[in-house]
Design a protein around this motif. Sequence first.
Motif, PDB file in Angstrom:
ATOM      1  N   ASN A  59       0.823  -1.219   0.000  1.00 29.98           N
ATOM      2  CA  ASN A  59       0.000   0.000   0.000  1.00 29.98           C
ATOM      3  C   ASN A  59       0.856   1.268   0.000  1.00 29.98           C
ATOM      4  O   ASN A  59       1.962   1.280   0.531  1.00 29.98           O
ATOM      5  CB  ASN A  59      -0.908   0.035   1.227  1.00 29.98           C
ATOM      6  CG  ASN A  59      -1.946  -1.061   1.171  1.00 29.98           C
ATOM      7  OD1 ASN A  59      -2.213  -1.607   0.097  1.00 29.98           O
ATOM      8  ND2 ASN A  59      -2.524  -1.389   2.307  1.00 29.98           N
ATOM      9  N   SER A  60       0.307   2.313  -0.574  1.00 36.59           N
ATOM     10  CA  SER A  60       0.983   3.611  -0.588  1.00 36.59           C
ATOM     11  C   SER A  60      -0.033   4.696  -0.939  1.00 36.59           C
ATOM     12  O   SER A  60      -0.911   4.465  -1.769  1.00 36.59           O
ATOM     13  CB  SER A  60       2.096   3.606  -1.639  1.00 36.59           C
ATOM     14  OG  SER A  60       2.587   4.913  -1.842  1.00 36.59           O
ATOM     15  N   THR A  61       0.115   5.837  -0.313  1.00 38.00           N
ATOM     16  CA  THR A  61      -0.663   7.008  -0.743  1.00 38.00           C
ATOM     17  C   THR A  61       0.295   8.034  -1.343  1.00 38.00           C
ATOM     18  O   THR A  61       0.277   8.311  -2.546  1.00 38.00           O
ATOM     19  CB  THR A  61      -1.417   7.650   0.458  1.00 38.00           C
ATOM     20  OG1 THR A  61      -2.294   6.671   0.994  1.00 38.00           O
ATOM     21  CG2 THR A  61      -2.214   8.865   0.023  1.00 38.00           C
ATOM     22  N   ARG A  62       1.181   8.577  -0.480  1.00 35.52           N
ATOM     23  CA  ARG A  62       2.085   9.653  -0.889  1.00 35.52           C
ATOM     24  C   ARG A  62       3.006   9.258  -2.047  1.00 35.52           C
ATOM     25  O   ARG A  62       3.086   9.951  -3.057  1.00 35.52           O
ATOM     26  CB  ARG A  62       2.983  10.093   0.284  1.00 35.52           C
ATOM     27  CG  ARG A  62       2.365  11.069   1.241  1.00 35.52           C
ATOM     28  CD  ARG A  62       2.890  10.799   2.613  1.00 35.52           C
ATOM     29  NE  ARG A  62       2.366   9.503   3.016  1.00 35.52           N
ATOM     30  CZ  ARG A  62       1.204   9.357   3.646  1.00 35.52           C
ATOM     31  NH1 ARG A  62       0.532  10.402   3.992  1.00 35.52           N
ATOM     32  NH2 ARG A  62       0.738   8.155   3.948  1.00 35.52           N
ATOM     33  N   THR A  63       3.729   8.148  -1.870  1.00 33.91           N
ATOM     34  CA  THR A  63       4.777   7.809  -2.833  1.00 33.91           C
ATOM     35  C   THR A  63       4.185   7.531  -4.212  1.00 33.91           C
ATOM     36  O   THR A  63       4.692   8.011  -5.226  1.00 33.91           O
ATOM     37  CB  THR A  63       5.568   6.588  -2.320  1.00 33.91           C
ATOM     38  OG1 THR A  63       5.931   6.830  -0.963  1.00 33.91           O
ATOM     39  CG2 THR A  63       6.810   6.348  -3.141  1.00 33.91           C
ATOM     40  N   ARG A  64       3.093   6.764  -4.245  1.00 32.48           N
ATOM     41  CA  ARG A  64       2.503   6.383  -5.536  1.00 32.48           C
ATOM     42  C   ARG A  64       1.949   7.620  -6.253  1.00 32.48           C
ATOM     43  O   ARG A  64       2.227   7.846  -7.432  1.00 32.48           O
ATOM     44  CB  ARG A  64       1.388   5.355  -5.317  1.00 32.48           C
ATOM     45  CG  ARG A  64       0.919   4.681  -6.592  1.00 32.48           C
ATOM     46  CD  ARG A  64      -0.011   3.524  -6.298  1.00 32.48           C
ATOM     47  NE  ARG A  64      -1.180   3.931  -5.539  1.00 32.48           N
ATOM     48  CZ  ARG A  64      -2.248   4.539  -6.060  1.00 32.48           C
ATOM     49  NH1 ARG A  64      -2.284   4.833  -7.345  1.00 32.48           N
ATOM     50  NH2 ARG A  64      -3.273   4.870  -5.297  1.00 32.48           N
ATOM     51  N   HIS A 266       7.904  14.310   9.466  1.00 26.84           N
ATOM     52  CA  HIS A 266       7.300  12.972   9.540  1.00 26.84           C
ATOM     53  C   HIS A 266       7.125  12.504   8.099  1.00 26.84           C
ATOM     54  O   HIS A 266       6.609  13.247   7.270  1.00 26.84           O
ATOM     55  CB  HIS A 266       5.950  13.048  10.265  1.00 26.84           C
ATOM     56  CG  HIS A 266       5.416  11.711  10.692  1.00 26.84           C
ATOM     57  ND1 HIS A 266       5.222  10.653   9.816  1.00 26.84           N
ATOM     58  CD2 HIS A 266       5.039  11.240  11.907  1.00 26.84           C
ATOM     59  CE1 HIS A 266       4.747   9.615  10.483  1.00 26.84           C
ATOM     60  NE2 HIS A 266       4.631   9.938  11.758  1.00 26.84           N
ATOM     61  N   PRO A 267       7.542  11.261   7.793  1.00 21.80           N
ATOM     62  CA  PRO A 267       7.399  10.812   6.397  1.00 21.80           C
ATOM     63  C   PRO A 267       5.965  10.451   6.026  1.00 21.80           C
ATOM     64  O   PRO A 267       5.646  10.300   4.851  1.00 21.80           O
ATOM     65  CB  PRO A 267       8.295   9.565   6.342  1.00 21.80           C
ATOM     66  CG  PRO A 267       8.336   9.056   7.755  1.00 21.80           C
ATOM     67  CD  PRO A 267       8.230  10.277   8.638  1.00 21.80           C
ATOM     68  N   GLY A 268       5.076  10.281   7.035  1.00 21.46           N
ATOM     69  CA  GLY A 268       3.718   9.819   6.793  1.00 21.46           C
ATOM     70  C   GLY A 268       3.723   8.319   6.490  1.00 21.46           C
ATOM     71  O   GLY A 268       4.751   7.788   6.095  1.00 21.46           O
TER      72      GLY A 268
HETATM   73  N1   CP Z   1       6.114   8.101   3.166  1.00 23.10           N
HETATM   74  C1   CP Z   1       5.532   7.097   2.477  1.00 23.10           C
HETATM   75  O1   CP Z   1       6.216   6.226   1.908  1.00 23.10           O
HETATM   76  O2   CP Z   1       4.172   7.113   2.462  1.00 23.10           O
HETATM   77  P1   CP Z   1       3.251   6.087   1.652  1.00 23.10           P
HETATM   78  O3   CP Z   1       3.418   4.729   2.315  1.00 23.10           O
HETATM   79  O4   CP Z   1       1.845   6.623   1.765  1.00 23.10           O
HETATM   80  O5   CP Z   1       3.740   6.036   0.242  1.00 23.10           O
END
Ligand code: CP
Length: 311
Positions: A59-64, A266-268
């Motif tokens: 899963n990913s939000t930011r990176t994708r 914070h990287p999230g």
């Molecule tokens: N920082 C980070 O990798 O967030 P995601 O898991 O949402 O991509």
Amino acid sequence: MADQQKLSSRHLLGIKDLNRNDIELIFETATNFKAVLNRPIKKVPSLRDITIANIFFENSTRTRLSFELAQKRLSADTVNFAAASSSVSKGETLIDTVNNILAMKVDMVVMRHPYAGAGIFLSRHIKAQIVNAGDGAHEHPTQALLDAFSIREKYGEVSGKKVVIVGDILHSRVALSNILCLKQLGAEVMVCGPTTLIPKFIGSLGVQVEHNLQKALNWCDVANMLRIQLERQDIKYFPSLREYTMLYGLNKKILDSLDKEITVMHPGPINRGVEITSDVADSKQSIILDQVENGVAVRMAVLYLLAGQMS
Ligand code: CP
């Protein structure tokens, strides 16, 4: 962006692949792209002949989203692949999956995978360029680059800055990539957390270890707060999340007790109320959303520079 300089590596599998010149070249290029992103027309034609596949086995939000936006801003063609809805569930191997995607004339693969070293493995078996978007608890190079870029933007330089990374260092790809990147750039790095969440080898990376959050915060200019990676923990590393928060959670009372204004990162994704309270995450000392904004420019720079390596 004429007269393109080159990175020393064909892939971006980890910060380990980059030297200081590479990182500074990425930052210079990202600075130019950030200016583009602030223009009314946020798009350049740089990668209009390039096709990139984003393949995410985790899963990913930011990176994708950040990679996809970076690709679109560079005018690349993109295809997205999420393992959960693919034929991986029917038993297809990683190499077969990726080779099938490449047969559709894809030039570059951005991959997130739950196993450490998945990108390295793939780079030995397929011809396309690979960008690691996070491999297990190993590396997350573009996160470290955008983090360091955000520190540089805030302070003018990274060299000499004191950065503490707080939390689940043991299971964190963000921690390892951040340590390697910050050390390359001349920052002083400390890790802080419970003994069980700090790997024994960490001293060999040239970082300090502190188990007391207050002392760590008194020392640093920047605190990078990490999420507890419960999904990677097979055993209990501390008695309860409540106890963890009492000892290692950053709240406004602690922040305001310091004799200087530190920067909070914070990287999230954030677990509000666990490693960081909402009033800290949303405070003026937090640059969390700047990190996300910078992620697009940094990823544009990485993709653009890697595309320049294509033969
Ligand atoms: N920082 C980070 O990798 O967030 P995601 O898991 O949402 O991509």
